[in-house]
Design an enzyme around this catalytic site. Structure first.
Site, PDB file in Angstrom:
ATOM      1  N   CYS A 170       0.593  -0.976  -0.050  1.00  0.00           N
ATOM      2  CA  CYS A 170      -0.333   0.201   0.305  1.00  0.00           C
ATOM      3  C   CYS A 170       1.208   1.513   0.293  1.00  0.00           C
ATOM      4  O   CYS A 170      -0.099   2.487   0.160  1.00  0.00           O
ATOM      5  CB  CYS A 170      -0.815  -0.230   0.963  1.00  0.00           C
ATOM      6  SG  CYS A 170      -2.276  -1.929   1.064  1.00  0.00           S
ATOM      7  N   HIS A 196      -0.828   8.076   6.240  1.00  0.00           N
ATOM      8  CA  HIS A 196      -1.730   7.078   6.080  1.00  0.00           C
ATOM      9  C   HIS A 196      -3.286   6.898   6.594  1.00  0.00           C
ATOM     10  O   HIS A 196      -3.421   6.184   6.024  1.00  0.00           O
ATOM     11  CB  HIS A 196      -0.123   5.592   6.754  1.00  0.00           C
ATOM     12  CG  HIS A 196      -0.691   3.960   5.688  1.00  0.00           C
ATOM     13  ND1 HIS A 196      -0.994   4.639   3.734  1.00  0.00           N
ATOM     14  CD2 HIS A 196      -0.851   3.180   6.331  1.00  0.00           C
ATOM     15  CE1 HIS A 196      -1.047   3.551   4.193  1.00  0.00           C
ATOM     16  NE2 HIS A 196      -1.684   2.617   4.891  1.00  0.00           N
ATOM     17  N   HIS A 225      -9.789   2.706   1.585  1.00  0.00           N
ATOM     18  CA  HIS A 225      -8.102   2.479   1.168  1.00  0.00           C
ATOM     19  C   HIS A 225      -7.946   2.142  -0.265  1.00  0.00           C
ATOM     20  O   HIS A 225      -8.597   0.879  -0.049  1.00  0.00           O
ATOM     21  CB  HIS A 225      -7.383   1.483   2.139  1.00  0.00           C
ATOM     22  CG  HIS A 225      -6.110   1.636   2.584  1.00  0.00           C
ATOM     23  ND1 HIS A 225      -4.984   2.333   0.843  1.00  0.00           N
ATOM     24  CD2 HIS A 225      -4.941   0.832   3.355  1.00  0.00           C
ATOM     25  CE1 HIS A 225      -3.510   1.362   1.699  1.00  0.00           C
ATOM     26  NE2 HIS A 225      -3.775   0.578   2.944  1.00  0.00           N
TER      27      HIS A 225
END
Lengths: 396, 239
Positions: A155, A285, A322
Site C-alpha cells: 500500500c 497514511h 483505502h
C-alpha cells in the site's frame, strides 16, 4: 532509535498535471470537490459476491468511463480512465521512447487470476493475471516506449512509483514520466482483509478514539512528471523528496515503534533539503486501524518535534476507503490541490480525539490554509514504508 | 552504472546450488520435464514454518550470497543496506493457494503472504535490513531496473551496499503457464538469486542475459545468473 538520514539532496522534479478515477468521481475535479464537501465514497459492494463476508462495503466505482470500453481487465480500465483525465489536462510532449511509465499496485491483475482459476480456461486470462500487465497496457495506450516499471511495495506502491519516476528523469532515462498507482476492489482482497478482521462495520474513523478498522476502495491515480527546467507553463507543484525503508519487523503488522516509517520520512526530508520547521501539512497514511494510527502519530510527533501539534494532519481514507496501490498517489495529488486551492480537506470520520494520537487531524470541515510544503506518509504489508515531500504551487 | 560493481551473487536453482550446478544445456538436461523445481530449503525457526516456499528461497539466496562473499549477517544489518526485489510471478503460488482454499477456512496468517512484498519482508526480517526498499515486478527487465535502482541509491549515497534479490517459483502454477505454452520457454527453472552491489569500479560491462540455454527460463533471476557466471569467470561486472 532510528539513525538520522544521510541521503544527499536530489534535484526537485516538476509535477505537471494529474488524472484520477476514484469512488468520489471519475476525474480530478470530482475527487477534489468530493473531499471538500464530504461526499461519502463508501457504498455496498455490488460487483461481486460479498454475502459470506463480515463486511460487504467499500469504495466501489459504480461506473467506468467509456474511454476504457473494450478493455477486459478492470485494473487496466481504471488506469486508462485516469490517463484520459490526465491527458485532458496536459500533453505528453515528447517522443514515445522518451516517455516512461511507472505504476504501483498491491494487487495487479489478481482478479484476472481468480477468473483464470474459476471459469475461464483460456490463455489470455491467465496471462492477464500478471501484476505487471496493466502497466504495459497503459504504456501502449499512451504510446510510451520508454521504461515501463511496475512497483509493488504493497500500500506504499503509489509513493514508491513517484520516487522511481523522479529518478528516471534525474538519470536522463526519460523526458516525461507518467507515474502513479492503481488497484481494484475484488473478492480476493475483500476475503483477505475480512479474514484478518481488519475491516470495520462502522465507518472509517482515522485517528478517532472509536476507530475500529479500515474499508477498502478502488482507484487509479496518475501524475505527469518532468524535469524542472524543461517544464513550461502551469504545473501542480514539485516532488522534492522521496524516502523508503523496510520495517524488518513483521510480514503483516507495522513495526511497534514505527522505525521504518520514521526512517523513510527523515530520508525524504533530507533529500528535499527541508527541516521539520518547513512542513506546513501532513497527509497521513491514516488507515483507521487502532495500531497504525497510534504508531503513525508517534512517528509524526518525533519527526516534527516541537511543532508536531501545530501542523495539520489529515487522512482521506474515511472518504473513499483505502485504495491500496492508488492511495499514496491520490494523497500526493491531494496535497498539491490543497496548495493550489488554499484548503485542506478534513479527515472524514474523525470526531472524537484519541489521546494516544494527539495531533491536529483537521476535524469536520476544510481548513482554510494554503500549505506550501507537504509530507505524505504511506505503509503497507511486508513492512513497506514510503514518504514523499511535495511543494505545491498556487494557480497562476 | 559508473562507480558501482557487482561484488558477488548467491544462487540457488532447480539444478542445485551455484553456477557449478547449471547444466551445459538446460533443454537437454530437463528431458521431458516442464518445470525444474527447487525443494523448500530447510531453515530453522518458528517464522519459517508459516512462511511460503518463495520466502524461504529468498532467505536461502541471501545466505548463499553471504557464503559467496565471506560476509556475516551482521555486515548487512541496519539502514546502510538497501534491498531491491524483483520477480515475474513468485506471488502466483500464494495467490492460488488463497483463491482455492475452502471457503471459510482462510487463515489469518495466509493472506499477507499473497503480497509480492512478503518475500523481501521475510528477508528483511531475517537479516535486519532497514534501509531503502523497493519491489519491482516483471521478468528480466524488472531485475535490470532493480540493478539500475540499486546503483542509483549507491550513487546518491543513500546506502553503502544494495542487495538485488530475485525469486521465481513455477511449480504450483505450472498448469496456468501451460495454457499459454506458446508464450513460455521451457523448461521453467525455479531459482532464487541475490547480488551484492557496492561502490567501486567495474572491469566489465553488465553481462548479456544469454543464460537461458544453460539455466532454462528463470524469469527475473536470469540477469543475476548472468552476473554469477561472469563472476565465476573472474570478471568484475557493472550492474
Amino acid at each position: 532509535m532510528t539513525r538520522g538520514a544521510r541521503r544527499l539532496h536530489a534535484e526537485p522534479v516538476a509535477i505537471v498535471a494529474a488524472g484520477v478515477i476514484t469512488p468520489l468521481g471519475a476525474d480530478l475535479d470530482a475527487f477534489w470537490s468530493g473531499l471538500l464537501t464530504g461526499v461519502d465514497g463508501i457504498s455496498p459492494i455490488e460487483r461481486f459476491r460479498v454475502d459470506d463476508l463480515r463486511v460487504g462495503r467499500g469504495g466501489e466505482i459504480k461506473k467506468l468511463p467509456s474511454v476504457s470500453d473494450g478493455v477486459g481487465c478492470r485494473a487496466s480500465r481504471l488506469l486508462l480512465a485516469a490517463a484520459a483525465d490526465l491527458r485532458s489536462r496536459a500533453t505528453l510532449d515528447a517522443p514515445g521512447d522518451r516517455i516512461a511509465v511507472v505504476v504501483g499496485t498491491a494487487l495487479g491483475g489478481v482478479e484476472e487470476g481468480e477468473r483464470a482459476l474459476a471459469d475461464d480456461r483460456g490463455p489470455r486470462r491467465a496471462a492477464a493475471a500478471r501484476y505487471d500487465r496493466p502497466a504495459h497496457a497503459l504504456a501502449r495506450a499512451l504510446g510510451a516506449d520508454g521504461p515501463v516499471l511496475t512497483v509493488s511495495t504493497a500500500c506504499a506502491s503509489g509513493a514508491t512509483a513517484l520516487g522511481l519516476g523522479a529518478d528516471l528523469l534525474r538519470d536522463d532515462r526519460a523526458d516525461l514520466v507518467v507515474a502513479g498507482g492503481f488497484d481494484v476492489l475484488c473478492r480476493f482482497v475483500m476475503r483477505g482483509f475480512d479474514a484478518l478482521r481488519s475491516l470495520t462495520r462502522d465507518r472509517v474513523r482515522p485517528f478517532d478514539r472509536r476507530r475500529s478498522g479500515l474499508l477498502l476502495g478502488e482507484a487509479a491515480a496518475l501524475v505527469l512528471l518532468g524535469r524542472e527546467p524543461d517544464v513550461r507553463g502551469d504545473r501542480l507543484g514539485r516532488l522534492l523528496g522521496h524516502g523508503s525503508a523496510s520495517d524488518a519487523s513483521h510480514v503483516a503488522a507495522p513495526d511497534p515503534d514505527g522505525r521504518g516509517l520514521e526512517y523513510s520520512a527523515r530520508t525524504a526530508m533530507a533529500q528535499a533539503g527541508i527541516a521539520a520547521g518547513d512542513v506546513d501539512f501532513v497527509s497521513a497514511h491514516g488507515t483507521g486501524t487502532p495500531l497504525n494510527d497510534r504508531i503513525e502519530s508517534g512517528v509524526l510527533r518525533r519527526v516534527l518535534g516541537h511543532r508536531a501539534e501545530a501542523v495539520p494532519v489529515n487522512s482521506i481514507k474515511g472518504a473513499l476507503g483505502h485504495t491500496m496501490g492508488a492511495a499514496a498517489t491520490l494523497e500526493a495529488i491531494m496535497c498539491l490541490l490543497a496548495s493550489r486551492h488554499g484548503a485542506i480537506p478534513p479527515t472524514a470520520g474523525f470526531e472524537e480525539p484519541d489521546p494516544a494520537c494527539g495531533l491536529d487531524y483537521v476535524p469536520r470541515a476544510p481548513r482554510r490554509q494554503r500549505p506550501r510544503i507537504s509530507v505524505s506518509t504511506s505503509a503497507g504489508f511486508g513492512g513497506c514504508n514510503a514518504t514523499l515531500v511535495l511543494e505545491g504551487e498556487p494557480a497562476r | 552504472m559508473k562507480g558501482a560493481r557487482v561484488a558477488g551473487v548467491g544462487l540457488v536453482t532447480g539444478w542445485g546450488d551455484g553456477v557449478a550446478a547449471l547444466p551445459a544445456d538446460a533443454a537437454r538436461a530437463a528431458g521431458s520435464r516442464r518445470v525444474i523445481a527447487v525443494a523448500r530449503p530447510t531453515l530453522i525457526g518458528d517464522r519459517f514454518r508459516r512462511a511460503t516456499r518463495e520466502c524461504v528461497l529468498g532467505v536461502a539466496a541471501v545466505n548463499a550470497l553471504l557464503r559467496a562473499v565471506g560476509d556475516t549477517a551482521d555486515t548487512i544489518a541496519g539502514t546502510d543496506t538497501a534491498l531491491v526485489y524483483a520477480t515475474a510471478g513468485a506471488y502466483g503460488a500464494a495467490n492460488r493457494a488463497f483463491i482455492e482454499v475452502t471457503p471459510g477456512a482462510a487463515s489469518t496468517l495466509h493472506f499477507p503472504y499473497t503480497a509480492p512484498s512478503a518475500v523481501p519482508a521475510e528477508v528483511a526480517i531475517e537479516f535486519g535490513l532497514r534501509g531503502d526498499y523497493a519491489i519491482l515486478l516483471g521478468g528480466v527487465s524488472a531485475t535490470q531496473e532493480a540493478l539500475w535502482h540499486a546503483a542509483t541509491l549507491l550513487g546518491r549515497g543513500a546506502c553503502t551496499r544494495a542487495l538485488v534479490l530475485a525469486v521465481e517459483t513455477f511449480e504450483e502454477c505450472a498448469d496456468l503457464y501451460a495454457r499459454g505454452r506458446w508464450l513460455v520457454r521451457w523448461p521453467l527453472v525455479e531459482a532464487a538469486a541475490c547480488a551484492l552491489v557496492v561502490a567501486g569500479e567495474a572491469t566489465a560491462p553488465a553481462p548479456d542475459v544469454v543464460v537461458r540455454a544453460r539455466a532454462g527460463e528463470t524469469g527475473a533471476c536470469a540477469p543475476l545468473i548472468g552476473f554469477a557466471l561472469a563472476l565465476a569467470e573472474g570478471a568484475v561486472p557493472a550492474p
